[in-house]
Write a protein that holds these residues in place. Structure first.
Motif, PDB file in Angstrom:
ATOM      1  N   ARG A 212      78.306  91.291 -42.969  1.00 34.61           N
ATOM      2  CA  ARG A 212      79.617  90.645 -42.914  1.00 34.61           C
ATOM      3  C   ARG A 212      79.475  89.146 -42.729  1.00 34.61           C
ATOM      4  O   ARG A 212      80.179  88.351 -43.379  1.00 34.61           O
ATOM      5  CB  ARG A 212      80.438  91.243 -41.780  1.00 34.61           C
ATOM      6  N   ARG A 213      78.568  88.735 -41.864  1.00 30.21           N
ATOM      7  CA  ARG A 213      78.370  87.306 -41.639  1.00 30.21           C
ATOM      8  C   ARG A 213      77.760  86.633 -42.873  1.00 30.21           C
ATOM      9  O   ARG A 213      78.059  85.464 -43.144  1.00 30.21           O
ATOM     10  CB  ARG A 213      77.484  87.093 -40.411  1.00 30.21           C
ATOM     11  N   GLU A 214      76.914  87.343 -43.575  1.00 30.75           N
ATOM     12  CA  GLU A 214      76.376  86.777 -44.814  1.00 30.75           C
ATOM     13  C   GLU A 214      77.500  86.491 -45.812  1.00 30.75           C
ATOM     14  O   GLU A 214      77.509  85.440 -46.472  1.00 30.75           O
ATOM     15  CB  GLU A 214      75.362  87.741 -45.431  1.00 30.75           C
ATOM     16  N   ARG A 215      78.452  87.411 -45.906  1.00 29.62           N
ATOM     17  CA  ARG A 215      79.586  87.193 -46.818  1.00 29.62           C
ATOM     18  C   ARG A 215      80.435  86.011 -46.354  1.00 29.62           C
ATOM     19  O   ARG A 215      80.884  85.198 -47.184  1.00 29.62           O
ATOM     20  CB  ARG A 215      80.437  88.455 -46.899  1.00 29.62           C
ATOM     21  N   ASP A 224      74.784  77.690 -42.807  1.00 22.25           N
ATOM     22  CA  ASP A 224      74.731  78.597 -41.670  1.00 22.25           C
ATOM     23  C   ASP A 224      76.072  78.542 -40.949  1.00 22.25           C
ATOM     24  O   ASP A 224      76.980  77.799 -41.340  1.00 22.25           O
ATOM     25  CB  ASP A 224      73.572  78.266 -40.719  1.00 22.25           C
ATOM     26  N   VAL A 225      76.192  79.335 -39.883  1.00 25.09           N
ATOM     27  CA  VAL A 225      77.483  79.439 -39.195  1.00 25.09           C
ATOM     28  C   VAL A 225      77.873  78.143 -38.501  1.00 25.09           C
ATOM     29  O   VAL A 225      79.062  77.910 -38.243  1.00 25.09           O
ATOM     30  CB  VAL A 225      77.444  80.585 -38.168  1.00 25.09           C
ATOM     31  N   MET A 228      80.457  76.175 -40.344  1.00 27.80           N
ATOM     32  CA  MET A 228      81.785  76.779 -40.528  1.00 27.80           C
ATOM     33  C   MET A 228      82.697  76.345 -39.383  1.00 27.80           C
ATOM     34  O   MET A 228      82.950  77.091 -38.440  1.00 27.80           O
ATOM     35  CB  MET A 228      81.664  78.301 -40.590  1.00 27.80           C
ATOM     36  N   ARG A 229      83.191  75.153 -39.442  1.00 25.38           N
ATOM     37  CA  ARG A 229      84.008  74.604 -38.373  1.00 25.38           C
ATOM     38  C   ARG A 229      85.316  75.368 -38.245  1.00 25.38           C
ATOM     39  O   ARG A 229      86.068  75.521 -39.210  1.00 25.38           O
ATOM     40  CB  ARG A 229      84.307  73.128 -38.644  1.00 25.38           C
ATOM     41  N   GLY A 230      85.581  75.879 -37.042  1.00 28.60           N
ATOM     42  CA  GLY A 230      86.843  76.532 -36.774  1.00 28.60           C
ATOM     43  C   GLY A 230      86.912  77.989 -37.166  1.00 28.60           C
ATOM     44  O   GLY A 230      87.750  78.730 -36.644  1.00 28.60           O
ATOM     45  N   ILE A 231      86.073  78.442 -38.101  1.00 27.70           N
ATOM     46  CA  ILE A 231      86.120  79.832 -38.547  1.00 27.70           C
ATOM     47  C   ILE A 231      84.794  80.537 -38.326  1.00 27.70           C
ATOM     48  O   ILE A 231      84.588  81.653 -38.822  1.00 27.70           O
ATOM     49  CB  ILE A 231      86.507  79.916 -40.036  1.00 27.70           C
ATOM     50  N   ALA A 232      83.897  79.896 -37.600  1.00 29.02           N
ATOM     51  CA  ALA A 232      82.578  80.487 -37.373  1.00 29.02           C
ATOM     52  C   ALA A 232      82.695  81.704 -36.457  1.00 29.02           C
ATOM     53  O   ALA A 232      83.401  81.661 -35.443  1.00 29.02           O
ATOM     54  CB  ALA A 232      81.637  79.460 -36.757  1.00 29.02           C
ATOM     55  N   ALA A 261      66.069  89.747 -37.291  1.00 17.75           N
ATOM     56  CA  ALA A 261      65.217  88.684 -36.769  1.00 17.75           C
ATOM     57  C   ALA A 261      64.871  87.660 -37.842  1.00 17.75           C
ATOM     58  O   ALA A 261      64.729  86.465 -37.545  1.00 17.75           O
ATOM     59  CB  ALA A 261      63.943  89.282 -36.178  1.00 17.75           C
ATOM     60  N   SER A 262      64.754  88.094 -39.090  1.00 24.71           N
ATOM     61  CA  SER A 262      64.380  87.163 -40.155  1.00 24.71           C
ATOM     62  C   SER A 262      65.565  86.338 -40.662  1.00 24.71           C
ATOM     63  O   SER A 262      65.383  85.218 -41.140  1.00 24.71           O
ATOM     64  CB  SER A 262      63.749  87.934 -41.317  1.00 24.71           C
ATOM     65  N   LEU A 263      66.791  86.886 -40.550  1.00 22.85           N
ATOM     66  CA  LEU A 263      67.969  86.191 -41.076  1.00 22.85           C
ATOM     67  C   LEU A 263      68.933  85.716 -40.002  1.00 22.85           C
ATOM     68  O   LEU A 263      69.925  85.056 -40.319  1.00 22.85           O
ATOM     69  CB  LEU A 263      68.732  87.126 -42.035  1.00 22.85           C
ATOM     70  N   GLY A 264      68.663  86.051 -38.749  1.00 23.89           N
ATOM     71  CA  GLY A 264      69.644  85.818 -37.696  1.00 23.89           C
ATOM     72  C   GLY A 264      69.927  84.369 -37.385  1.00 23.89           C
ATOM     73  O   GLY A 264      71.032  84.036 -36.952  1.00 23.89           O
ATOM     74  N   ARG A 265      68.965  83.476 -37.549  1.00 24.07           N
ATOM     75  CA  ARG A 265      69.185  82.074 -37.159  1.00 24.07           C
ATOM     76  C   ARG A 265      70.381  81.478 -37.881  1.00 24.07           C
ATOM     77  O   ARG A 265      71.253  80.852 -37.256  1.00 24.07           O
ATOM     78  CB  ARG A 265      67.933  81.243 -37.465  1.00 24.07           C
TER      79      ARG A 265
END
Length: 587
Positions: A212-215, A224-225, A228-232, A261-265
């Motif tokens: 979901r976060r990837e989308r 990265d998140v 995403m100002r205001g909608i992160a 762990a590989s994509l979380g950052r």
């Protein structure tokens, strides 16, 4: 080495002279002796280097042991601090701790929090965002791993509001470590190894959250998140205690955590994995993304070297739980974890601060598995059809409905699985809502009576079966024990009427059978509720897909009401609501 090298040099000179004099045979006879001397010289050189290396290693280990003893001594001389003192929430300083927590939440969110004291007596901070984004915690039993995880999570909760930080707790030590923290408003899920089915759902939910976060990041055209100002989405910390137990009991689920762990950052997801043996029990793919290593006391130098690059953690005295070394890639520092004096008090303060800020409780990331018995259904406004069960998508539960008017509905299952219960529930629901005319045809227990027709709206025995619906209504038939009526060679007068009704678009036939022997799937029933028999071939022939059938445990094959809803091309495990048999009277 000189005594071995001298004969070797003499033989080399002799070989050169013989070659110069062209005495080929004598030169060939000298070659084996020359090779033997060279091999002896090389063996002595290797032994000498090994002795030197062992001496240096012994000196390094002794030096590391002395440094570890010095670090432990300095930490032992310091006054032990409580977490409340580090974060300014001591009862004697602040009687209403929630006000301090609420005031801190007004500032920007931060993952930099104090968790203990350094060997110099200064507060020791851990910043999961800067030093991480993921951490690996190692330590033997009794070294203080659980205390460290509790203090770290509480410090993060006191620093960040629930709108900016979420926790998921995976406790594979019986659920004792994180049970006091489950009341935190930041917690969106907590499981333990006592319920492996629940733990599996948690890992599936975490993977779904990752997708979901990837989308979200892709739709926002951000890297990265943080962009995403205001909608992160809020940061999520997944804390897994006794990671080696997770690997042993659910090996197929470990790749899900490795992917996080590989994509979380970039997606704002952090993993804190805790284990007793980092060497051999945490894969290379997982450790490659664990930039922050925290090592408490371990039993041997190999475990310490795996995490710190030195054996210091193996020399921590057993009498000093909580002493650890932190390896963040830049340095290895000794520190001591601060214990929490009163966990319930801090949890209450965080909860009260969340109420003061008006934080909306976050929805759970996942729900418990299907119950063994379902007495009532939650409200489902706007349901498309007749709500009859709880459905399970592998992560969360939802109210499942059977649509009326989109095709016939078949209920297939052995005796005692809940077929009659389901038909009674649907008939009563349609009768109460007055959605359509709904006679019920069911066989009585006395075989001589044949089939008896009941009117679900009045609960009385009817004289016959209407073949057409009333004006403006959709006719629904509920036929229990329909096996003989579906038999192509059946001679019951209702057989022909049932066959015509199955082909009539203006009539929905809801029938129950013990087997699908005479049922043409999907012509007779594109929508089905199938109660599994336990025989894989039979259940898959009835329409249960292989992945859904595999998700059923041994108990699911015998629990009344546990089945699969098959709506054309989709299949969902369900638990039907329990409903007492309807009482019918003669008109």
């Amino acid at each position: 080495m000189v005594s071995t090298a001298a004969p070797l040099m003499a033989q080399i000179v002799m070989l050169a002279v013989l070659l110069a004099m062209r005495r080929w045979l004598f030169a060939l006879m000298l070659a084996p002796s020359l090779i033997g001397c060279a091999a002896m010289l090389l063996a002595q050189v290797a032994r000498r280097r090994a002795r030197d290396r062992d001496a240096r290693r012994g000196h390094d280990v002794e030096s590391e042991r002395r440094e570890a003893i010095d670090d432990s001594t300095r930490l032992d001389l310091l006054d032990p601090l409580q977490l409340e003192g580090l974060i300014g929430l001591r009862p004697e300083d602040d009687a209403l701790a929630w006000r301090t927590v609420a005031r801190r939440w007004l500032g920007p969110a931060s993952m930099d929090v104090p968790v203990g004291t350094s060997a110099l007596g200064e507060p020791f901070h851990l910043d999961l965002e800067r030093q991480g984004p993921h951490a690996l915690v190692a330590g033997t039993t009794g070294s203080g791993k659980s205390v460290l995880l509790q203090s770290w999570c509480l410090a993060l909760a006191c620093r960040n509001p629930p709108d900016d930080l979420r926790f998921v707790f995976l406790d594979f030590k019986g659920g004792t470590a994180f049970r006091p923290l489950e009341r935190l408003p930041h917690c969106v899920g907590s499981v333990c190894d006592l319920d492996l089915a629940h733990a599996t759902r948690a890992l599936r939910a975490i993977e779904s959250e990752l997708k979901r976060r990837e989308r979200l990041v892709a739709e926002a055209h951000a890297q990265d998140v943080r962009d995403m100002r205001g909608i992160a989405p809020p940061r999520m910390v997944i804390v897994a205690d006794e990671f080696h137990a997770l690997k042993d009991q659910l090996p197929d689920m470990v790749p899900r955590l490795v992917r996080i762990a590989s994509l979380g950052r970039a997606l704002g997801m952090h993993v804190i994995a805790c284990t007793q043996h980092p060497a051999g029990q945490v894969g290379a793919d997982m450790k490659a993304n664990m930039s922050l290593g925290l090592c408490l006391r371990v039993r041997d130098g190999v475990q310490s070297t795996e995490l710190l690059g030195s054996t210091k953690a193996a020399h921590i005295p057993p009498s000093m739980p909580g002493v650890a070394y932190c390896n963040d890639g830049a340095s290895v520092r000794a520190w001591r974890c601060a214990a929490t004096r009163d966990i319930p008090r801090l949890v209450d303060a965080v909860t009260m601060a969340a109420r003061f800020h008006g934080c909306v409780p976050p929805p759970p990331l996942f729900t418990a598995p299907l119950p063994r018995r379902l007495e009532t259904l939650p409200a489902s406004p706007g349901a498309d059809g007749v709500p009859f069960a709880l459905g399970d998508d592998g992560v969360s539960l939802h109210v499942a409905s059977l649509p009326v008017g989109r095709g016939n509905i078949g209920v297939i299952g052995q005796h005692g699985r809940g077929k009659t219960n389901l038909l009674d529930w649907m008939a009563r629901y349609l009768a109460v809502t007055d959605a359509c005319g709904s006679p019920v045809i069911r066989r009585t227990y006395r075989q001589t009576d044949g089939y008896v027709t009941y009117d679900a709206r009045t609960g009385t025995v009817a004289s016959g079966v209407p073949e057409t619906a009333a004006p403006g209504a959709h006719l629904v038939w509920f036929v229990d024990d329909a096996d003989p009526l579906l038999d192509p060679f059946g001679d019951d007068p209702l057989c022909g009427l049932l066959r015509r009704s199955l082909d009539d678009a203006g009539v929905t036939v809801v029938f129950a059978t013990r087997t699908s022997r005479h049922v043409r799937i999907p012509e007779h029933c594109p929508i089905r509720v199938v109660f599994p028999t336990g025989d894989r071939a039979t259940d898959q022939m009835n329409g249960i897909p292989a992945d859904v059938w595999t998700s059923f445990g041994t108990d699911d094959m015998t629990v009344p009401g546990r089945g699969a809803l098959i709506d054309h091309a989709t299949a969902t495990p369900v638990q039907c609501v329990s409903f007492g048999p309807a009482r019918h009277t003669v008109a």
